[in-house]
Write an enzyme that holds these catalytic residues in place. Structure first.
Site, PDB file in Angstrom:
ATOM      1  N   ARG A 246       0.662  -1.071  -0.082  1.00 32.81           N
ATOM      2  CA  ARG A 246      -0.040  -0.039  -0.023  1.00 32.81           C
ATOM      3  C   ARG A 246       0.883   1.154  -0.013  1.00 32.81           C
ATOM      4  O   ARG A 246       1.889   1.454   0.667  1.00 32.81           O
ATOM      5  CB  ARG A 246      -1.090   0.084   1.173  1.00 32.81           C
ATOM      6  N   GLU A 275      -4.485   6.874  -5.923  1.00 30.67           N
ATOM      7  CA  GLU A 275      -4.414   5.994  -7.072  1.00 30.67           C
ATOM      8  C   GLU A 275      -5.399   6.669  -8.154  1.00 30.67           C
ATOM      9  O   GLU A 275      -6.513   6.792  -7.502  1.00 30.67           O
ATOM     10  CB  GLU A 275      -4.419   4.776  -6.746  1.00 30.67           C
ATOM     11  N   HIS A 294      -1.024  -0.572  -9.698  1.00 26.65           N
ATOM     12  CA  HIS A 294      -1.628  -1.323  -8.724  1.00 26.65           C
ATOM     13  C   HIS A 294      -2.209  -2.637  -9.415  1.00 26.65           C
ATOM     14  O   HIS A 294      -3.625  -3.059  -9.233  1.00 26.65           O
ATOM     15  CB  HIS A 294      -2.817  -0.720  -8.123  1.00 26.65           C
TER      16      HIS A 294
HETATM   17  P1  NAD Z   1      -1.472 -11.212   5.168  1.00 27.12           P
HETATM   18  O1  NAD Z   1      -2.481 -10.807   5.820  1.00 27.12           O
HETATM   19  O2  NAD Z   1      -1.111 -12.765   4.683  1.00 27.12           O
HETATM   20  O3  NAD Z   1       0.118 -10.626   5.801  1.00 27.12           O
HETATM   21  C1  NAD Z   1       0.249  -9.479   6.274  1.00 27.12           C
HETATM   22  C2  NAD Z   1       1.332  -9.492   7.125  1.00 27.12           C
HETATM   23  O4  NAD Z   1       1.725  -8.268   7.802  1.00 27.12           O
HETATM   24  C3  NAD Z   1       0.919 -10.300   8.500  1.00 27.12           C
HETATM   25  O5  NAD Z   1       1.896 -11.404   8.638  1.00 27.12           O
HETATM   26  C4  NAD Z   1       1.162  -9.620   9.434  1.00 27.12           C
HETATM   27  O6  NAD Z   1       1.402 -10.190  10.774  1.00 27.12           O
HETATM   28  C5  NAD Z   1       1.904  -8.460   9.037  1.00 27.12           C
HETATM   29  N1  NAD Z   1       2.073  -7.144   9.755  1.00 27.12           N
HETATM   30  C6  NAD Z   1       0.722  -6.438  10.452  1.00 27.12           C
HETATM   31  N2  NAD Z   1       1.128  -5.297  11.154  1.00 27.12           N
HETATM   32  C7  NAD Z   1       2.537  -5.219  11.027  1.00 27.12           C
HETATM   33  C8  NAD Z   1       3.407  -4.333  11.231  1.00 27.12           C
HETATM   34  N3  NAD Z   1       2.949  -3.277  12.026  1.00 27.12           N
HETATM   35  N4  NAD Z   1       4.850  -4.400  10.808  1.00 27.12           N
HETATM   36  C9  NAD Z   1       5.105  -5.442  10.020  1.00 27.12           C
HETATM   37  N5  NAD Z   1       4.347  -6.450   9.678  1.00 27.12           N
HETATM   38  C10 NAD Z   1       2.934  -6.327   9.966  1.00 27.12           C
HETATM   39  O7  NAD Z   1      -1.734 -10.394   3.801  1.00 27.12           O
HETATM   40  P2  NAD Z   1      -1.045 -10.654   2.517  1.00 27.12           P
HETATM   41  O8  NAD Z   1      -1.995 -11.475   1.636  1.00 27.12           O
HETATM   42  O9  NAD Z   1       0.470 -11.074   2.334  1.00 27.12           O
HETATM   43  O10 NAD Z   1      -1.087  -9.179   1.757  1.00 27.12           O
HETATM   44  C11 NAD Z   1      -0.321  -7.962   2.518  1.00 27.12           C
HETATM   45  C12 NAD Z   1      -0.874  -6.919   1.803  1.00 27.12           C
HETATM   46  O11 NAD Z   1      -0.374  -6.798   0.437  1.00 27.12           O
HETATM   47  C13 NAD Z   1      -2.441  -6.706   1.730  1.00 27.12           C
HETATM   48  O12 NAD Z   1      -2.688  -6.066   3.122  1.00 27.12           O
HETATM   49  C14 NAD Z   1      -2.491  -5.525   0.725  1.00 27.12           C
HETATM   50  O13 NAD Z   1      -2.356  -4.354   1.019  1.00 27.12           O
HETATM   51  C15 NAD Z   1      -1.336  -5.711  -0.099  1.00 27.12           C
HETATM   52  N6  NAD Z   1      -2.003  -6.431  -1.467  1.00 27.12           N
HETATM   53  C16 NAD Z   1      -1.610  -5.863  -2.665  1.00 27.12           C
HETATM   54  C17 NAD Z   1      -1.889  -6.294  -4.023  1.00 27.12           C
HETATM   55  C18 NAD Z   1      -1.481  -5.664  -5.331  1.00 27.12           C
HETATM   56  O14 NAD Z   1      -2.209  -5.814  -6.242  1.00 27.12           O
HETATM   57  N7  NAD Z   1      -0.462  -4.874  -5.357  1.00 27.12           N
HETATM   58  C19 NAD Z   1      -2.714  -7.501  -3.929  1.00 27.12           C
HETATM   59  C20 NAD Z   1      -2.897  -8.184  -2.814  1.00 27.12           C
HETATM   60  C21 NAD Z   1      -2.483  -7.620  -1.535  1.00 27.12           C
END
Ligand code: NAD
Length: 330
Positions: A246, A275, A294
């Site tokens: 993000r 965005e 994105h």
């Molecule tokens: P997920 O929930 O599996 O993993 C998120 C991780 O972040 C978890 O392990 C959590 O413990 C950790 N976390 C929470 N708070 C934290 C902090 N303060 N510091 C460090 N780590 C912390 O999610 P995911 O499926 O791996 O997705 C991650 C992010 O990717 C989503 O939240 C979304 O914003 C983004 N995303 C982007 C796209 C894209 O098209 N670019 C697609 C899917 C997801």
């Protein structure tokens, strides 16, 4: 008013506030048996007026922030469903106060797409692929000698957040031969750390020691600007930042300054705080920076799976159950 219009208005409807898929046949098929329909609302329309008097039981959205009027305007609204993982565009407290379920679709299998995208951005920046492509087409040659590229043998990878996507990124970097992986994630447990053979550390250490930093935490009040000017200042001059998570995780002005000033080597960015980014965003002109729109999650397979799962969640709620991926549990 004609009888059939009254029937249309009474029909439970799932409003798609940010249409963008080719069609909504999968969602429609899933809720057909309840006599419900899917209703895409064009982004140019004001959603509340466009849906006036409709029996809206669900709102489906991608990245667009949910307008505050949406929470108040539909007495039968039961579900706001985010096509994807992050729910930072939804006001969870407000939805909870109104008894509206918030659900996401965290497991639609896009970790392969997103992690491929993260590594593709990294390699494009690291190997200067985009500027070389451009210059070769303009008749330039021998660019490699002019634009230095640091060697990245035994590079250290730093992952902020270690969930589904980060683990998939970890596998890919390991396949590239980068064996040292630092992780900053306050929720990382010892079993996961050992299984993945990663080193846990704080974000400052990660910034200081990594050759590539890839962001994979959700956007929350704790993680907003987790990469602020001070932490960007800790990064190695040869380091690359990749953000497919993000835009709000990074102080974009500080990042642009670091890139323009040659403080870090480059960046690969798929997500922006706003965005699309403003036309005068300094990131658009930042050197050795590769940008995308994105689209990390995108493939035809992931769209299909997203829509299929969205349909299943709509059907669950129409059956009177909470959604399977219920985020604001009460
Ligand atoms: P997920 O929930 O599996 O993993 C998120 C991780 O972040 C978890 O392990 C959590 O413990 C950790 N976390 C929470 N708070 C934290 C902090 N303060 N510091 C460090 N780590 C912390 O999610 P995911 O499926 O791996 O997705 C991650 C992010 O990717 C989503 O939240 C979304 O914003 C983004 N995303 C982007 C796209 C894209 O098209 N670019 C697609 C899917 C997801």
């Amino acid at each position: 008013m004609r009888a059939e219009t009254v029937t249309d208005l009474d029909m439970p409807c799932a409003a798609v506030l940010e249409p963008g898929y080719a069609d909504y046949a999968l969602e429609q098929e899933a809720i057909q048996r309840f006599g419900a329909c899917v209703l895409p609302v064009s982004p140019e329309q004001d959603a509340v007026s466009a849906l006036n008097e409709r029996n809206v039981f669900a709102v489906l959205v991608r990245e667009r922030p949910i307008d505050s009027a949406i929470y108040e305007s539909f007495p039968k609204l039961k579900l706001i469903l985010r096509y994807g993982v992050g729910v930072d565009n939804v006001d969870l407290n407000r939805a909870t106060e109104r008894g509206i379920y918030i659900a996401n679709i965290p497991d639609y299998g896009a970790e392969n797409e997103v992690s491929d995208h993260a590594v593709a951005l990294y390699l494009a920046v690291s190997r200067r692929i985009v500027s070389r492509d451009r210059e070769v087409r303009q008749g330039e040659w021998g660019i490699g000698q002019r634009d230095p590229i640091p060697g990245r043998r035994n590079a250290t990878v730093g992952l902020i957040g270690f969930g589904r996507i980060a683990r998939s990124v970890c596998q890919r970097f390991r396949a590239l031969g980068y064996s040292r992986v630092l992780v900053s994630d306050p929720y990382l447990d010892e079993e996961t750390r050992t299984y993945w053979d990663v080193e846990a550390c704080d974000a400052d250490t990660l910034c200081r020691e990594s050759d590539v930093i890839s962001l994979h935490a959700p956007l929350t009040t704790d993680t907003r600007n987790i990469l602020d000017a001070r932490r960007i200042g800790l990064m190695k001059k040869t380091a690359i930042l990749v953000n497919v998570s993000r835009g709000g995780l990074v102080d974009e002005d500080a990042l642009a300054k670091a890139l323009h000033g040659g403080r870090i080597f480059g960046a690969g960015i798929d997500v922006f705080d706003q965005e699309p980014p403003a036309t005068d965003s300094p990131l658009l002109k930042a050197p050795n920076t590769v940008l995308s729109d994105h689209c990390g999650w995108y493939s035809e397979a992931s769209v299909n799976e997203l829509q299929r799962r969205a349909g299943a969640e709509l059907a669950r709620v129409l059956e009177g159950h909470p959604p399977q991926n219920w985020v604001n549990r009460w």
